[in-house]
Motif scaffolding. Structure first.
Motif, PDB file in Angstrom:
ATOM      1  N   ALA A 128       0.810  -1.222   0.000  1.00 35.86           N
ATOM      2  CA  ALA A 128       0.000   0.000   0.000  1.00 35.86           C
ATOM      3  C   ALA A 128       0.840   1.268   0.000  1.00 35.86           C
ATOM      4  CB  ALA A 128      -0.950  -0.017   1.190  1.00 35.86           C
ATOM      5  N   GLY A 129       1.845   1.336   0.864  1.00 38.03           N
ATOM      6  CA  GLY A 129       2.667   2.542   0.951  1.00 38.03           C
ATOM      7  C   GLY A 129       3.426   2.817  -0.326  1.00 38.03           C
ATOM      8  N   ALA A 130       3.992   1.769  -0.898  1.00 36.25           N
ATOM      9  CA  ALA A 130       4.744   1.929  -2.143  1.00 36.25           C
ATOM     10  C   ALA A 130       3.811   2.279  -3.303  1.00 36.25           C
ATOM     11  CB  ALA A 130       5.513   0.653  -2.450  1.00 36.25           C
ATOM     12  N   ARG A 131       2.600   1.714  -3.297  1.00 35.30           N
ATOM     13  CA  ARG A 131       1.618   2.037  -4.338  1.00 35.30           C
ATOM     14  C   ARG A 131       1.259   3.511  -4.304  1.00 35.30           C
ATOM     15  NH1 ARG A 131      -1.659  -1.583  -6.810  1.00 35.30           N
ATOM     16  NH2 ARG A 131      -3.573  -0.434  -6.464  1.00 35.30           N
ATOM     17  N   ARG A 132       0.960   4.007  -3.108  1.00 29.26           N
ATOM     18  CA  ARG A 132       0.605   5.422  -2.959  1.00 29.26           C
ATOM     19  C   ARG A 132       1.741   6.319  -3.457  1.00 29.26           C
ATOM     20  NH1 ARG A 132      -2.460   9.118   0.147  1.00 29.26           N
ATOM     21  NH2 ARG A 132      -3.763   7.434   0.931  1.00 29.26           N
ATOM     22  N   GLN A 133       2.949   6.007  -3.026  1.00 27.58           N
ATOM     23  CA  GLN A 133       4.092   6.834  -3.410  1.00 27.58           C
ATOM     24  C   GLN A 133       4.310   6.820  -4.920  1.00 27.58           C
ATOM     25  OE1 GLN A 133       7.770   5.687  -1.546  1.00 27.58           O
ATOM     26  NE2 GLN A 133       8.807   7.585  -2.090  1.00 27.58           N
ATOM     27  N   ALA A 134       4.210   5.639  -5.514  1.00 26.15           N
ATOM     28  CA  ALA A 134       4.416   5.529  -6.960  1.00 26.15           C
ATOM     29  C   ALA A 134       3.331   6.271  -7.732  1.00 26.15           C
ATOM     30  CB  ALA A 134       4.452   4.059  -7.371  1.00 26.15           C
ATOM     31  N   LEU A 135       2.073   6.155  -7.279  1.00 28.59           N
ATOM     32  CA  LEU A 135       0.978   6.825  -7.981  1.00 28.59           C
ATOM     33  C   LEU A 135       1.069   8.335  -7.821  1.00 28.59           C
ATOM     34  CD1 LEU A 135      -1.537   6.608  -9.674  1.00 28.59           C
ATOM     35  CD2 LEU A 135      -2.881   6.260  -7.594  1.00 28.59           C
ATOM     36  N   ARG A 143      18.668  23.204  -7.551  1.00 32.47           N
ATOM     37  CA  ARG A 143      20.108  23.216  -7.853  1.00 32.47           C
ATOM     38  C   ARG A 143      20.892  22.380  -6.846  1.00 32.47           C
ATOM     39  NH1 ARG A 143      20.613  29.768  -8.667  1.00 32.47           N
ATOM     40  NH2 ARG A 143      19.187  29.943 -10.467  1.00 32.47           N
ATOM     41  N   GLU A 144      20.343  22.253  -5.637  1.00 32.05           N
ATOM     42  CA  GLU A 144      21.017  21.516  -4.576  1.00 32.05           C
ATOM     43  C   GLU A 144      20.304  20.221  -4.191  1.00 32.05           C
ATOM     44  OE1 GLU A 144      23.876  22.523  -3.517  1.00 32.05           O
ATOM     45  OE2 GLU A 144      23.866  24.437  -4.595  1.00 32.05           O
ATOM     46  N   LEU A 145      19.028  20.095  -4.580  1.00 31.89           N
ATOM     47  CA  LEU A 145      18.217  18.955  -4.176  1.00 31.89           C
ATOM     48  C   LEU A 145      17.575  18.290  -5.392  1.00 31.89           C
ATOM     49  CD1 LEU A 145      16.257  20.663  -1.235  1.00 31.89           C
ATOM     50  CD2 LEU A 145      18.122  19.003  -0.973  1.00 31.89           C
ATOM     51  N   PRO A 146      17.200  17.006  -5.275  1.00 32.88           N
ATOM     52  CA  PRO A 146      16.356  16.408  -6.311  1.00 32.88           C
ATOM     53  C   PRO A 146      15.057  17.198  -6.435  1.00 32.88           C
ATOM     54  CG  PRO A 146      17.208  14.721  -4.825  1.00 32.88           C
ATOM     55  CD  PRO A 146      17.549  16.052  -4.207  1.00 32.88           C
ATOM     56  N   LEU A 147      14.463  17.203  -7.619  1.00 33.16           N
ATOM     57  CA  LEU A 147      13.290  18.046  -7.863  1.00 33.16           C
ATOM     58  C   LEU A 147      12.163  17.773  -6.875  1.00 33.16           C
ATOM     59  CD1 LEU A 147      11.799  20.164  -9.469  1.00 33.16           C
ATOM     60  CD2 LEU A 147      11.171  18.390 -11.127  1.00 33.16           C
ATOM     61  N   LYS A 148      11.890  16.502  -6.587  1.00 36.14           N
ATOM     62  CA  LYS A 148      10.799  16.196  -5.661  1.00 36.14           C
ATOM     63  C   LYS A 148      11.070  16.754  -4.271  1.00 36.14           C
ATOM     64  CE  LYS A 148       8.912  12.099  -7.932  1.00 36.14           C
ATOM     65  NZ  LYS A 148       8.588  10.658  -7.816  1.00 36.14           N
ATOM     66  N   LYS A 149      12.328  16.657  -3.833  1.00 35.46           N
ATOM     67  CA  LYS A 149      12.693  17.214  -2.525  1.00 35.46           C
ATOM     68  C   LYS A 149      12.592  18.737  -2.531  1.00 35.46           C
ATOM     69  CE  LYS A 149      13.798  13.563  -0.047  1.00 35.46           C
ATOM     70  NZ  LYS A 149      13.098  13.254   1.227  1.00 35.46           N
ATOM     71  N   ALA A 150      12.969  19.346  -3.645  1.00 36.01           N
ATOM     72  CA  ALA A 150      12.869  20.795  -3.765  1.00 36.01           C
ATOM     73  C   ALA A 150      11.412  21.246  -3.683  1.00 36.01           C
ATOM     74  CB  ALA A 150      13.493  21.256  -5.076  1.00 36.01           C
ATOM     75  N   CYS A 151      10.518  20.502  -4.345  1.00 30.68           N
ATOM     76  CA  CYS A 151       9.094  20.832  -4.283  1.00 30.68           C
ATOM     77  C   CYS A 151       8.555  20.664  -2.866  1.00 30.68           C
ATOM     78  CB  CYS A 151       8.315  19.949  -5.255  1.00 30.68           C
ATOM     79  SG  CYS A 151       8.657  20.279  -6.998  1.00 30.68           S
ATOM     80  N   GLU A 152       9.008  19.611  -2.200  1.00 30.89           N
ATOM     81  CA  GLU A 152       8.562  19.366  -0.820  1.00 30.89           C
ATOM     82  C   GLU A 152       9.003  20.503   0.095  1.00 30.89           C
ATOM     83  OE1 GLU A 152       8.984  15.852   2.577  1.00 30.89           O
ATOM     84  OE2 GLU A 152       9.691  15.520   0.531  1.00 30.89           O
TER      85      GLU A 152
END
Length: 280
Positions: free
Chosen positions: A142-149, A248-257
């Motif tokens: 379930a957790g991996a499904r949510r994250q992937a979706l 520039r310093e973080l992966p895009l997903k981390k930057a958005c977070e």
């Protein structure tokens, strides 16, 4: 000494047996051996066209062990065809390890195109086709499904997924929770007599399947519309600029977070908006 053999990647019908090309039939007839995901299943196709080529099983549990023996056959000049149970091999089916190592060993790999459930469903779904993302099967947990979706929904593209009958209702519940307004299309029994397409919201489709248990049977192709451009345009340029600086310093997903914690915007909205702007 014979010339080195060739590995043919042969697409087979996803339902209607007439959807196989003359070229595919010729190759299946002429090769020395056919590597098949399920030999019992593939034997039905070969019998329908009176093809007597020997079959060898190649599936996710034995693929790595089979590779070297198949490469040795190619070295000896034998030609091999790779097929899956239905559709185009390697598309959520075995074959990647074999193709990768055959190419690395210097032998020819020749595609023989044909049916593919993902493309077949997309072409008749009524959803945008100019940009799409093939997701395949989501993880089972379930957790991996949510994250992937969640990650896939951030892409400014139509999503194409495969879903099992055991998890289709769970998928629709999760979609209703994450993106209730996104239009969906469900397709099943493609090219068969009972081919069906259903369109609507996650909640509408969930209720449809709940009311008709027979529809829950069989594997599904699930298509999800891309996010509305208006939703992406609500992110101010200054916020998008902040994301780009952080990226520039973080992966895009981390930057958005990170930027989401400092603004009123959700991280998925920021991710979608950045991808959309980069794609323009």
């Amino acid at each position: 000494m014979r010339d080195p053999g060739i590995l043919y990647i042969v697409a087979t019908p996803i339902g209607n047996l007439d959807d196989i090309s003359r070229r595919a039939l010729n190759i299946l007839q002429e090769v020395d051996i056919i590597a098949a995901e399920d030999t019992r299943h593939s034997k039905k196709l070969l019998q329908a066209y009176q093809i007597g080529t020997p079959l060898l099983s190649l599936h996710e549990h034995n693929e790595s062990a089979r590779v070297q023996s198949l490469i040795k056959r190619l070295q000896q000049g034998e030609h091999i065809a790779l097929i899956s149970d239905a559709g185009t091999p390697l598309i959520s089916d075995p074959g990647y390890v074999l193709v990768n190592q055959v190419r690395a060993s210097g032998y020819r790999v020749v595609p023989v195109p044909g049916a593919c459930a993902a493309i077949t469903a997309l072409s008749a779904s009524g959803l945008p086709t100019d940009r799409f993302l093939f997701v395949g099967f989501l993880p089972q947990k379930a957790g991996a499904r949510r994250q992937a979706l969640e990650g896939a929904l951030a892409a400014p593209a139509t999503l194409v997924l495969y879903e099992s009958p055991r998890r289709i209702l769970d998928f629709l519940q999760l979609m209703d929770e994450l993106q209730p307004a996104r239009p969906l299309c469900l397709a099943k029994e493609l090219t068969k007599t009972w081919e069906r397409f259903f369109s609507g919201s996650a909640a509408e489709l969930y209720q449809l399947l709940l009311d008709s248990p027979d529809l829950q049977k069989g594997e599904w192709v699930v298509l999800v519309a891309p996010p509305e451009k208006q939703q992406l345009d609500t992110v101010p340029p200054a916020v998008l600029a902040a994301v780009e600086v952080a990226a520039r310093e973080l992966p895009l997903k981390k930057a958005c977070e990170l930027v989401a914690t400092l603004t009123d915007h959700k991280k998925n909205q920021l991710y979608q908006a950045v991808l959309a702007r980069r794609g323009d």
